[in-house]
Scaffold this active site. Structure first.
Site, PDB file in Angstrom:
ATOM      1  N   SER A 139       0.089  -1.141   0.075  1.00  0.00           N
ATOM      2  CA  SER A 139      -0.231  -0.305  -0.031  1.00  0.00           C
ATOM      3  C   SER A 139       0.559   0.940  -0.262  1.00  0.00           C
ATOM      4  O   SER A 139       1.430   1.294  -0.417  1.00  0.00           O
ATOM      5  CB  SER A 139      -0.827  -0.044   1.514  1.00  0.00           C
ATOM      6  N   THR A 140       0.608   1.591   0.817  1.00  0.00           N
ATOM      7  CA  THR A 140       1.421   3.294   0.819  1.00  0.00           C
ATOM      8  C   THR A 140       2.837   3.217   1.070  1.00  0.00           C
ATOM      9  O   THR A 140       4.090   1.786   1.604  1.00  0.00           O
ATOM     10  CB  THR A 140       1.439   3.877   2.586  1.00  0.00           C
ATOM     11  N   MET A 183      -0.034   1.439   5.552  1.00  0.00           N
ATOM     12  CA  MET A 183      -0.559   1.317   6.879  1.00  0.00           C
ATOM     13  C   MET A 183      -2.434   0.422   6.856  1.00  0.00           C
ATOM     14  O   MET A 183      -2.255  -0.565   6.114  1.00  0.00           O
ATOM     15  CB  MET A 183      -1.194   3.089   6.767  1.00  0.00           C
ATOM     16  N   HIS A 191      -2.901  -0.874  -3.174  1.00  0.00           N
ATOM     17  CA  HIS A 191      -3.628  -0.501  -3.070  1.00  0.00           C
ATOM     18  C   HIS A 191      -3.939   1.010  -3.630  1.00  0.00           C
ATOM     19  O   HIS A 191      -2.902   1.885  -3.726  1.00  0.00           O
ATOM     20  CB  HIS A 191      -4.357   0.527  -1.300  1.00  0.00           C
TER      21      HIS A 191
END
Length: 368
Positions: A188-189, A309, A215
């Site tokens: 993700s991040t 996260m 994501h």
């Protein structure tokens, strides 16, 4: 207190973003209307985190980001439009050191900001705690340039790190057939540079197909797949339709949807499916891994959970390991945000905990 510098050439956006963060008790704010003023405020205000507009007159967002990373590396969240051009520029920014991005509100901006506000605050808070690795990011950029130079020296055309044209259907589908195993990657991040670091180290004859749940919005995953395809020996493509799994291929789940495995008479396929309300982030890592566990022996699955996260993927990858599969969690020392991999480690579900640069080697050791 989190010292936040909001950089945007739109007075309305500065006002709206300022209003979002002014409601939070732990933010101290400063503002800049262009890149030059941003650099001055960066030196004076010394922010912990910056939201940076991509398109600004004069010194634009990318040039401003380069100066920030040279002068005093600071976590940056890009504010981007969800267009194809916006995706390309934002992915460029993440290669240059930006931690994450948020969508610039469109339409009725004042109404849209109410919807996006909580997510923007969540992402900026996470970014403020992010670990920057400027040396590694510089090394990644040099490596990409070196790979391009090597292709030219070998008489091959240079591969492009970005392809601005819309995605085109592949001219041929990979040959279907039984696969010995599948690698499932969740991130993700901070994910795009991490995917580059992992996938570009895998050889073209890597025997197991790789499925990625990153994501991202739907307008970003196609450009991400094309960018990775230009940097990797493996063929990287966005999973826009049911595709047979084949070795030598990486399938990036389409954004604004989930990605799952399914069984067809010809063998396993990867396919986009509509998002499910039970899952918070999309494409969902948990949903991908759960679908794989229903179809493939756990011993033939390897899960890789990298920076991001939240906790998406941690529960199902822990289950995968408990049933005889293997998992790799990115270590805290290199993860931009040690949320998802940290949750996997805390759940006791990580077979290996590895810094980013060593994950490809760990994966090669696990695959027969």
């Amino acid at each position: 207190m989190i010292r936040l510098l909001v950089v945007d050439d739109s007075a309305l956006m500065r006002k709206l973003l300022g209003g979002v963060f002014a409601q939070e008790p732990d933010f101290e704010l400063a503002f800049a209307r262009d890149g030059d003023q941003a650099l001055a405020e960066h030196a004076r205000f010394r922010p912990d985190v910056i939201t940076l507009d991509v398109n600004m007159p004069g010194l634009d967002g990318l040039a401003c980001l380069d100066r920030i990373m040279l002068d005093r590396p600071t976590p940056v969240v890009m504010v981007s439009s969800l267009t194809a051009d916006g995706a390309e520029v934002t992915l460029d920014a993440m290669e240059r050191g930006a931690v994450d991005f948020v969508a610039k509100p469109g339409g009725a901006v004042s109404l849209e900001i109410d919807r996006l506000g909580p997510l923007i605050v969540q992402k900026v808070r996470a970014a403020a705690r992010a670990r920057l690795r400027p040396t590694l990011r510089l090394a990644e950029r040099i490596r990409a340039r070196s790979a391009s130079s090597a292709r030219v020296a070998a008489g091959l055309p240079p591969r492009r790190a970005s392809v601005p044209s819309p995605a085109t259907p592949p001219t041929s589908s990979p040959a279907p057939g039984p696969v010995e195993g599948v690698v499932l990657v969740g991130t993700s991040t901070g994910g795009p540079p991490a995917l580059d670091a992992l996938l570009s180290r895998l050889p073209a004859d890597f025997p197991w197909p790789v499925v990625v749940a990153q994501h991202m919005p739907g307008s970003f995953t196609g450009p991400l797949a094309r960018r990775l395809d230009g940097l990797c020996a493996l063929r990287v493509q966005e999973a826009t339709r049911p595709m047979p799994l084949a070795s030598g291929n990486v399938y990036v789940g389409r954004g604004d949807a989930d990605v799952t495995l399914a069984r067809r008479p010809s063998g396993l396929v990867v396919q986009p499916v509509p998002v499910h309300a039970d899952y918070l982030w999309h494409p969902s890592v948990d949903r991908l891994v759960a679908s794989a566990l229903e179809l493939v022996q756990p011993s033939r699955l390897i899960g890789v959970l990298m920076t991001g996260m939240g906790r998406d993927g941690a529960a199902t990858m822990a289950e995968l390991q408990a049933k005889g599969g293997r998992t790799i969690a990115e270590s805290e020392e290199t993860a931009v945000v040690w949320g998802m991999p940290g949750e996997l480690v805390r759940a006791g579900g990580a077979t290996v905990v590895s810094p980013l640069d060593d994950i490809a080697d760990a994966l090669l050791d696990m695959v027969p």
